[in-house]
Design a protein around this motif. Structure first.
Motif, PDB file in Angstrom:
ATOM      1  N   GLN A 169       0.713  -1.106  -0.044  1.00 45.16           N
ATOM      2  CA  GLN A 169       0.178  -0.108   0.063  1.00 45.16           C
ATOM      3  C   GLN A 169       0.813   1.161  -0.043  1.00 45.16           C
ATOM      4  O   GLN A 169       0.553   2.138  -0.823  1.00 45.16           O
ATOM      5  CB  GLN A 169      -0.819   0.095   1.100  1.00 45.16           C
ATOM      6  CG  GLN A 169      -1.945  -1.027   1.135  1.00 45.16           C
ATOM      7  CD  GLN A 169      -2.792  -0.988   2.547  1.00 45.16           C
ATOM      8  OE1 GLN A 169      -2.625  -1.352   3.297  1.00 45.16           O
ATOM      9  NE2 GLN A 169      -4.004  -0.485   2.214  1.00 45.16           N
ATOM     10  N   GLU A 177       0.956   4.148  -2.925  1.00 42.60           N
ATOM     11  CA  GLU A 177       0.899   5.805  -2.528  1.00 42.60           C
ATOM     12  C   GLU A 177       2.058   6.391  -3.023  1.00 42.60           C
ATOM     13  O   GLU A 177       1.722   7.561  -3.476  1.00 42.60           O
ATOM     14  CB  GLU A 177       0.396   5.856  -1.070  1.00 42.60           C
ATOM     15  CG  GLU A 177      -1.030   5.360  -0.646  1.00 42.60           C
ATOM     16  CD  GLU A 177      -1.350   6.137   0.498  1.00 42.60           C
ATOM     17  OE1 GLU A 177      -0.436   6.453   1.172  1.00 42.60           O
ATOM     18  OE2 GLU A 177      -2.724   6.223   0.572  1.00 42.60           O
ATOM     19  N   ALA A 225      -4.567   1.562  -5.987  1.00 42.75           N
ATOM     20  CA  ALA A 225      -4.567   0.418  -4.878  1.00 42.75           C
ATOM     21  C   ALA A 225      -4.550  -0.907  -5.460  1.00 42.75           C
ATOM     22  O   ALA A 225      -5.148  -1.124  -6.451  1.00 42.75           O
ATOM     23  CB  ALA A 225      -5.484   0.727  -4.053  1.00 42.75           C
TER      24      ALA A 225
END
Length: 281
Positions: A60, A64, A70
């Protein structure tokens, strides 16, 4: 502790720095850039992976940092061709080494490869390999123990003691009964393990299953690895964090029951203060 009638043999020594589902697995240094319309665009220059993060959290964080949809990094595992031990069966948990990685020209595959290559350099050298052999285990088992140590210990001095509890229990044929393995199975981080939790059907349920979990449960740092191959001498079988900075180890079950009772009393009196103090680690 989950109920008043059950005494758990161990309890995690700290609260993880995450809220369930939140992405806090890494920190980035922002670099100001100019976009085509002349506005400043701040993009991360590097990604820092702290000790003890799970693979899913790291995926994750990479998504980001690279501004990817995602799930992109998790899907990149097959293309990365990571050099993992045979025992890992393609699962990089434990081998995404905590460090700071540059993001210039980075892709998920490049970052995952860099993390695993760093882990291999740190883990496969003489100190770790020799230490694992000295304790009659392979490096992958040492990494698995280190991941439990990383997840359970509140401080570096406690790491060696937690590792010794793991070894002592394994040598005596006792289940590890570590809440951290249950938290991994349930994809959460909490101090409040219930009796129901301890009965789940999972290979990571160290209350019901003997031996080590099938894989590491987090990505340990060097201090936890040192503890795993050189545990502190002692006869401890139990430990509990009574309050921040006060984790008590003992070989006596009755003494442990008293420590657990004191821990419960402290948490009832100051649950917010306790959680806040531990979360600041």
């Amino acid at each position: 502790m989950g109920t008043g009638s059950t005494i758990r043999l161990t309890r995690r020594g700290r609260v993880a720095l995450i809220a369930i589902g939140a992405v806090v697995a890494g920190t980035a240094v922002a670099v100001p850039l100019l976009t085509s319309d002349g506005e400043e665009d701040t993009r991360p220059e590097s990604l820092a992976i702290p000790e003890g993060r799970r693979a899913a959290q790291i995926y994750q964080a990479v998504d980001e940092a690279l501004a990817l949809p995602a799930g992109t990094t998790g899907k990149a595992l097959g293309k990365a061709r990571l050099k993992l031990p045979v025992d890992a069966e393609g699962n990089p948990e434990g081998y995404l080494f905590p460090a700071t990685y540059p993001l210039k020209d980075a892709t998920p595959e490049k970052l995952l490869t860099a993390m695993v290559d760093t882990a291999n350099r740190r883990f496969n050298g003489a100190p770790v390999a020799a230490g694992a052999e000295r304790n009659a285990m392979n490096v992958y088992q040492a990494v698995t123990i280190a991941s439990i140590v990383q997840s359970e210990a509140a401080t570096e001095p406690d790491m060696g003691k937690v590792a010794r509890v793991v070894f002592n229990r394994l040598e005596r044929g006792m289940p590890l009964q570590m809440d951290s393995t249950l938290n991994y199975a349930l994809n959460r981080s909490t101090l409040d393990t219930t009796v129901k939790d301890t009965k789940i059907d999972s290979p990571y349920n160290s209350y019901r299953r003997m031996g080590l979990p099938p894989t590491p449960i987090a990505n340990p740092g060097e201090a936890a690895m040192r503890a795993a191959i050189s545990p502190t001498p002692g006869d401890w079988l139990y430990f509990v964090t009574v309050k921040p900075g006060d984790t008590r180890f003992t070989a006596d079950h009755r003494e442990h029951r008293r420590n657990v009772a004191e821990s419960d009393k402290y948490r009832r009196a100051a649950p917010d203060a306790s959680a806040t103090a531990q979360a600041k680690r």
